[in-house]
Design a protein around this motif. Structure first.
Motif, PDB file in Angstrom:
ATOM      1  N   GLU A  64       5.652  79.140  24.625  1.00 45.19           N
ATOM      2  CA  GLU A  64       4.993  79.625  25.641  1.00 45.19           C
ATOM      3  C   GLU A  64       4.322  78.469  26.497  1.00 45.19           C
ATOM      4  N   GLU A  65       3.773  77.435  25.721  1.00 47.83           N
ATOM      5  CA  GLU A  65       3.070  76.458  26.694  1.00 47.83           C
ATOM      6  C   GLU A  65       4.178  75.553  27.249  1.00 47.83           C
ATOM      7  N   ARG A  66       5.212  75.274  26.378  1.00 44.98           N
ATOM      8  CA  ARG A  66       6.468  74.272  26.845  1.00 44.98           C
ATOM      9  C   ARG A  66       6.758  75.042  28.118  1.00 44.98           C
ATOM     10  N   LYS A  67       7.092  76.221  28.149  1.00 44.40           N
ATOM     11  CA  LYS A  67       7.822  76.950  29.327  1.00 44.40           C
ATOM     12  C   LYS A  67       6.759  76.818  30.734  1.00 44.40           C
ATOM     13  N   ARG A  68       5.426  76.729  30.447  1.00 45.44           N
ATOM     14  CA  ARG A  68       4.605  76.838  31.371  1.00 45.44           C
ATOM     15  C   ARG A  68       4.683  75.151  32.082  1.00 45.44           C
ATOM     16  N   LEU A  69       4.737  74.359  30.933  1.00 44.20           N
ATOM     17  CA  LEU A  69       4.665  73.024  31.322  1.00 44.20           C
ATOM     18  C   LEU A  69       6.238  72.737  32.251  1.00 44.20           C
ATOM     19  N   TYR A  70       7.189  73.128  31.693  1.00 40.46           N
ATOM     20  CA  TYR A  70       8.494  72.849  32.409  1.00 40.46           C
ATOM     21  C   TYR A  70       8.432  73.257  33.776  1.00 40.46           C
ATOM     22  N   SER A  71       7.793  74.334  34.110  1.00 45.29           N
ATOM     23  CA  SER A  71       7.419  75.244  35.518  1.00 45.29           C
ATOM     24  C   SER A  71       6.764  74.145  36.284  1.00 45.29           C
ATOM     25  N   ALA A  72       5.688  73.795  35.619  1.00 46.61           N
ATOM     26  CA  ALA A  72       4.906  72.920  36.382  1.00 46.61           C
ATOM     27  C   ALA A  72       5.352  71.345  36.713  1.00 46.61           C
ATOM     28  N   LEU A  73       5.991  70.844  35.835  1.00 45.79           N
ATOM     29  CA  LEU A  73       6.687  69.352  36.249  1.00 45.79           C
ATOM     30  C   LEU A  73       7.972  69.453  37.055  1.00 45.79           C
ATOM     31  N   GLY A  74       8.712  70.468  36.819  1.00 46.02           N
ATOM     32  CA  GLY A  74       9.749  70.417  37.715  1.00 46.02           C
ATOM     33  C   GLY A  74      11.037  69.842  37.051  1.00 46.02           C
ATOM     34  N   ALA A  75      12.261  70.009  37.420  1.00 44.86           N
ATOM     35  CA  ALA A  75      13.534  69.615  36.806  1.00 44.86           C
ATOM     36  C   ALA A  75      13.684  68.017  36.819  1.00 44.86           C
ATOM     37  N   GLU A  76      13.341  67.218  37.540  1.00 49.93           N
ATOM     38  CA  GLU A  76      13.492  65.736  37.463  1.00 49.93           C
ATOM     39  C   GLU A  76      12.509  65.343  36.375  1.00 49.93           C
ATOM     40  N   ARG A  77      11.365  65.603  36.397  1.00 47.43           N
ATOM     41  CA  ARG A  77      10.695  65.035  35.289  1.00 47.43           C
ATOM     42  C   ARG A  77      10.869  65.692  33.880  1.00 47.43           C
ATOM     43  N   VAL A  78      11.292  67.085  34.016  1.00 50.35           N
ATOM     44  CA  VAL A  78      11.835  67.400  32.625  1.00 50.35           C
ATOM     45  C   VAL A  78      12.794  66.671  32.187  1.00 50.35           C
ATOM     46  N   ALA A  79      13.644  66.363  32.826  1.00 49.08           N
ATOM     47  CA  ALA A  79      15.191  65.696  32.720  1.00 49.08           C
ATOM     48  C   ALA A  79      14.797  64.206  32.183  1.00 49.08           C
ATOM     49  N   GLU A  80      13.754  63.644  32.435  1.00 49.24           N
ATOM     50  CA  GLU A  80      13.322  62.217  32.212  1.00 49.24           C
ATOM     51  C   GLU A  80      12.711  62.467  30.724  1.00 49.24           C
ATOM     52  N   ILE A  81      11.790  63.452  30.446  1.00 49.67           N
ATOM     53  CA  ILE A  81      11.421  63.677  29.218  1.00 49.67           C
ATOM     54  C   ILE A  81      12.281  64.159  28.149  1.00 49.67           C
ATOM     55  N   PHE A  82      13.380  65.023  28.261  1.00 45.54           N
ATOM     56  CA  PHE A  82      14.449  65.549  27.616  1.00 45.54           C
ATOM     57  C   PHE A  82      15.132  64.176  27.050  1.00 45.54           C
ATOM     58  N   ALA A  83      15.283  63.118  28.030  1.00 52.15           N
ATOM     59  CA  ALA A  83      16.091  62.026  27.343  1.00 52.15           C
ATOM     60  C   ALA A  83      15.507  61.272  26.077  1.00 52.15           C
ATOM     61  N   TYR A  84      14.179  61.616  25.809  1.00 48.56           N
ATOM     62  CA  TYR A  84      13.403  61.124  24.665  1.00 48.56           C
ATOM     63  C   TYR A  84      13.620  61.946  23.463  1.00 48.56           C
ATOM     64  N   LEU A  85      14.277  63.202  23.615  1.00 50.82           N
ATOM     65  CA  LEU A  85      14.170  64.199  22.563  1.00 50.82           C
ATOM     66  C   LEU A  85      15.423  63.794  21.559  1.00 50.82           C
ATOM     67  N   ASP A  86      15.237  63.979  20.393  1.00 51.15           N
ATOM     68  CA  ASP A  86      16.137  63.750  19.483  1.00 51.15           C
ATOM     69  C   ASP A  86      16.952  65.157  19.313  1.00 51.15           C
ATOM     70  N   ASP A  87      16.528  66.281  19.687  1.00 56.64           N
ATOM     71  CA  ASP A  87      17.099  67.654  19.594  1.00 56.64           C
ATOM     72  C   ASP A  87      16.956  68.183  20.739  1.00 56.64           C
ATOM     73  N   GLY A  88      17.051  67.642  21.877  1.00 59.75           N
ATOM     74  CA  GLY A  88      17.127  68.310  23.213  1.00 59.75           C
ATOM     75  C   GLY A  88      17.629  69.491  23.428  1.00 59.75           C
ATOM     76  N   ASP A  89      18.665  70.114  22.960  1.00 65.05           N
ATOM     77  CA  ASP A  89      19.267  71.174  23.084  1.00 65.05           C
ATOM     78  C   ASP A  89      18.612  72.248  22.680  1.00 65.05           C
ATOM     79  N   ILE A  90      17.629  72.079  21.883  1.00 60.86           N
ATOM     80  CA  ILE A  90      16.833  73.180  21.246  1.00 60.86           C
ATOM     81  C   ILE A  90      15.713  73.396  22.233  1.00 60.86           C
TER      82      ILE A  90
END
Length: 457
Positions: free
Chosen positions: A43-69
């Motif tokens: 729930e906290e992550r979903k609120r964060l995604y909504s606040a940051l927007g797709a462009e910043r979320v994409a930059e963050i996901f690039a650093y995740l080892d299991d981004g698909d999760i």
């Protein structure tokens, strides 16, 4: 957990407005935010995604080892937006982990440019260098002026952040060369762009095997290297970060192969998948182990006459195995140089045998003294009897270590010659071969010298 991650979690869980949250997170690196994601609730992550927007979320996901999760926590439309904003190579890394049905739906929702880039990278086999390239780079034509080139650089820099090297193509869109950003910045307006272009700048072809071009990429030590398609156009680039990832993956793969695995394992694999990876070589080694046991059986009469020699069998086997593994590691590392000559290989072989001999000789002297004392003091045998057995162990060590050095060197060279990855077959196989050699040398020497010649019964 780092200090920054602790701070981020406190900020995200605080009662900040969307604007305040974005402003506070602007000061933190995307890698730290990615690490913090793993400690938040869905729930906290979903609120964060909504606040940051797709462009910043994409930059963050690039650093995740299991981004698909984490991608699954978004709606399909949001997933497509995030994938569209990611560099093509990062997008492919995530898409390769999602199920085929979801992947097809996401690909169908991407914009034309992103879809083409992602589909291109997905078309490569995982052992081809094209699978690691990114389409995030600056591209200009060779007939521009310096001023026009700078204007084009500024225009493209809004979409592409790999700007330290600018790549140049001719009007047929074929690779022409590269320009260092510094050279373009300090160039006077009257300077011809042609004078800034490095025509001999290195490149790789998209279908080249990673193992074939990894040394070439490392040797040039450039921030990035272009990857050319069959028509000589630039399909993408390999960045320094990609090179680190390639080398890391290759080392992990080779480590797995040396351990007798068919592929590198990870923590997310099921027990069944791990069994399937480990079992093939173990089956082969089972039968080779039977051969070793049969050789030991041949010397059954030796053990019956001198049972004490059994005490030192594992010592001989272990030392021979260690020496063989050392020679194997050195040889595989040296074989990465594709320009290695036959003379250099022969020189390596004799060098390893020489090292094995001198190390064996030193250990033989130690075995003569210490094992002789052990047999005499703790086993109750006469000093002469004890020294003859310890001398046999010492000589066996020398012989086994020399032969093991030779086997550890020749085996990977042979596999390389016949087109088989030496790391795949060498590790487990050399262990068994060295066992055979050590058993034959040790018990053969005991049988011939101590029993047949000296008649030590």
């Amino acid at each position: 957990m780092t200090k920054y991650v602790e701070e981020l979690i406190a900020i995200i869980r605080g009662n900040l407005s969307r604007e305040e949250l974005i402003d506070r997170l602007f000061d933190y690196h995307d890698n730290d935010i990615a690490e913090a994601l793993e400690l938040l609730t869905p729930e906290e992550r979903k609120r964060l995604y909504s606040a940051l927007g797709a462009e910043r979320v994409a930059e963050i996901f690039a650093y995740l080892d299991d981004g698909d999760i984490y991608l699954k926590e978004l709606s399909l439309k949001q997933q497509a937006k995030v994938i569209s904003e990611m560099d093509s190579d990062d997008a492919v890394d995530i898409l390769e982990e999602v199920d085929d049905d979801t992947k097809c739906k996401i690909l169908g929702m991407l914009d034309k440019e992103a879809s083409e880039d992602v589909r291109l990278l997905l078309s490569y086999d995982e052992d081809e260098i094209g699978s690691y390239m990114t389409t995030n780079f600056i591209l200009i034509h060779n007939d521009l002026t310096v001023r026009e080139a700078m204007r084009e650089l500024v225009r493209q820099a809004g979409e592409n952040d790999n700007i330290s090297t600018i790549y140049v193509v001719d009007r047929q869109e074929q690779y022409y060369g590269a320009i260092e950003l510094q050279d373009l910045i300090i160039a006077r307006e009257h300077v011809e762009l042609e004078d800034l272009i490095s025509r001999s700048y290195p490149f790789v072809m998209d279908h080249e095997k990673i193992s074939d071009c990894i040394e070439k990429i490392k040797d040039y030590a450039e921030d990035s290297i272009p990857v050319l398609l069959e028509d000589r156009s630039i399909g993408g680039i390999i960045t320094a970060q990609d090179i680190v990832e390639v080398v890391d993956d290759e080392m992990g793969d080779d480590y797995a192969k040396l351990a007798g695995l068919t592929a590198e394992e990870d923590l997310n694999e099921t027990t069944g998948e791990s069994i399937r990876k480990r079992l093939p070589w173990l089956v082969i080694l089972l039968f080779l182990g039977m051969v070793v046991s049969a050789v030991v059986g041949v010397f059954e009469s030796v053990v019956a006459v001198l049972p004490i020699v059994m005490c030192f069998q594992s010592l001989i086997l272990d030392m021979a195995g260690n020496v063989g593994t050392q020679s194997l590691a050195v040889t595989i590392r040296v074989l990465m140089d594709e320009n290695l000559t036959t003379g250099q290989k022969v020189k390596l072989m004799f060098k390893e045998m020489k090292i094995g001999f001198f190390n064996g000789a030193i250990l033989a002297v130690m075995a003569l003294v210490f094992l002789g004392a052990y047999i005499h003091l703790f086993k109750g045998f006469t000093l002469g009897y004890s020294l003859m057995i310890s001398a046999c162990v010492g000589v066996s060590l020398v012989g086994a270590m020399v032969v093991s050095s030779l086997v550890g060197t020749l085996t990977p060279i042979f596999f390389k010659k016949v087109g088989v990855d030496p790391a795949v077959a060498s590790g487990p196989l050399i262990t068994t071969i060295n066992d055979l050699v050590a058993i034959a040398v040790y018990y053969g020497l005991v049988a011939v010298v101590l029993i047949d010649i000296i008649h030590l019964v």
